[in-house]
Design a protein around this motif. Structure first.
Motif, PDB file in Angstrom:
ATOM      1  N   VAL A  41       0.798  -1.229   0.000  1.00 49.66           N
ATOM      2  CA  VAL A  41       0.000   0.000   0.000  1.00 49.66           C
ATOM      3  C   VAL A  41       0.830   1.277   0.000  1.00 49.66           C
ATOM      4  N   GLY A  42       2.129   1.159   0.258  1.00 46.73           N
ATOM      5  CA  GLY A  42       2.995   2.333   0.192  1.00 46.73           C
ATOM      6  C   GLY A  42       3.029   3.181   1.442  1.00 46.73           C
ATOM      7  N   GLU A  43       2.503   2.667   2.535  1.00 44.05           N
ATOM      8  CA  GLU A  43       2.591   3.387   3.802  1.00 44.05           C
ATOM      9  C   GLU A  43       2.765   2.388   4.936  1.00 44.05           C
ATOM     10  N   ALA A  44       3.323   2.862   6.027  1.00 40.06           N
ATOM     11  CA  ALA A  44       3.616   1.990   7.157  1.00 40.06           C
ATOM     12  C   ALA A  44       2.328   1.478   7.804  1.00 40.06           C
ATOM     13  N   TYR A  45       2.380   0.239   8.263  1.00 40.30           N
ATOM     14  CA  TYR A  45       1.260  -0.348   8.996  1.00 40.30           C
ATOM     15  C   TYR A  45       1.276   0.189  10.420  1.00 40.30           C
ATOM     16  N   VAL A  46       0.126   0.627  10.883  1.00 45.76           N
ATOM     17  CA  VAL A  46      -0.020   1.082  12.262  1.00 45.76           C
ATOM     18  C   VAL A  46      -1.031   0.166  12.931  1.00 45.76           C
ATOM     19  N   ALA A  47      -0.573  -0.527  13.944  1.00 44.88           N
ATOM     20  CA  ALA A  47      -1.454  -1.467  14.649  1.00 44.88           C
ATOM     21  C   ALA A  47      -2.575  -0.709  15.343  1.00 44.88           C
ATOM     22  N   PRO A  48      -3.781  -1.258  15.323  1.00 41.99           N
ATOM     23  CA  PRO A  48      -4.896  -0.594  16.007  1.00 41.99           C
ATOM     24  C   PRO A  48      -4.668  -0.586  17.509  1.00 41.99           C
ATOM     25  N   THR A  49      -5.116   0.466  18.137  1.00 41.09           N
ATOM     26  CA  THR A  49      -4.997   0.544  19.590  1.00 41.09           C
ATOM     27  C   THR A  49      -6.313   0.122  20.206  1.00 41.09           C
ATOM     28  N   VAL A  50      -6.212  -0.550  21.323  1.00 36.66           N
ATOM     29  CA  VAL A  50      -7.407  -0.989  22.037  1.00 36.66           C
ATOM     30  C   VAL A  50      -7.735   0.074  23.068  1.00 36.66           C
ATOM     31  N   GLN A  51      -8.924   0.598  22.951  1.00 42.59           N
ATOM     32  CA  GLN A  51      -9.347   1.641  23.874  1.00 42.59           C
ATOM     33  C   GLN A  51     -10.188   1.007  24.966  1.00 42.59           C
ATOM     34  N   THR A  52      -9.719   1.127  26.161  1.00 42.37           N
ATOM     35  CA  THR A  52     -10.463   0.553  27.282  1.00 42.37           C
ATOM     36  C   THR A  52     -11.378   1.606  27.882  1.00 42.37           C
ATOM     37  N   THR A  53     -12.513   1.150  28.320  1.00 44.39           N
ATOM     38  CA  THR A  53     -13.490   2.029  28.950  1.00 44.39           C
ATOM     39  C   THR A  53     -13.551   1.678  30.422  1.00 44.39           C
ATOM     40  N   PRO A  54     -13.413   2.669  31.265  1.00 50.42           N
ATOM     41  CA  PRO A  54     -13.500   2.357  32.698  1.00 50.42           C
ATOM     42  C   PRO A  54     -14.875   1.779  33.056  1.00 50.42           C
ATOM     43  N   ALA A  55     -14.885   0.863  33.975  1.00 55.96           N
ATOM     44  CA  ALA A  55     -16.145   0.263  34.414  1.00 55.96           C
ATOM     45  C   ALA A  55     -17.005   1.324  35.098  1.00 55.96           C
ATOM     46  N   ALA A  56     -18.279   1.247  34.849  1.00 52.46           N
ATOM     47  CA  ALA A  56     -19.206   2.194  35.471  1.00 52.46           C
ATOM     48  C   ALA A  56     -19.235   1.983  36.984  1.00 52.46           C
TER      49      ALA A  56
END
Length: 58
Positions: A41-56
């Motif tokens: 694809v001609g660009e660097a792969y960026v791994a997805p970040t996992v966004q955690t949500t604090p427990a209610a």
């Protein structure tokens, strides 16, 4: 496996048969390296970040 498919994947991307998201999924599943992604694809792969949500708090 990556070496066997590299030329085909490059052509798939160039002709619009596959998009960046498809190749990102291949990296995530271990079928394609980040270097291979960049070659296709001609660009660097960026791994997805996992966004955690604090427990209610109740």
């Amino acid at each position: 496996m990556e070496n066997l498919f590299m030329q085909m994947w490059i052509m798939d991307y160039q002709f619009g048969f596959a998009d960046k998201d498809y190749f990102k999924s291949l990296v995530q599943r271990g079928y394609l390296s980040a270097t291979g992604y960049q070659k296709i694809v001609g660009e660097a792969y960026v791994a997805p970040t996992v966004q955690t949500t604090p427990a209610a708090q109740v």
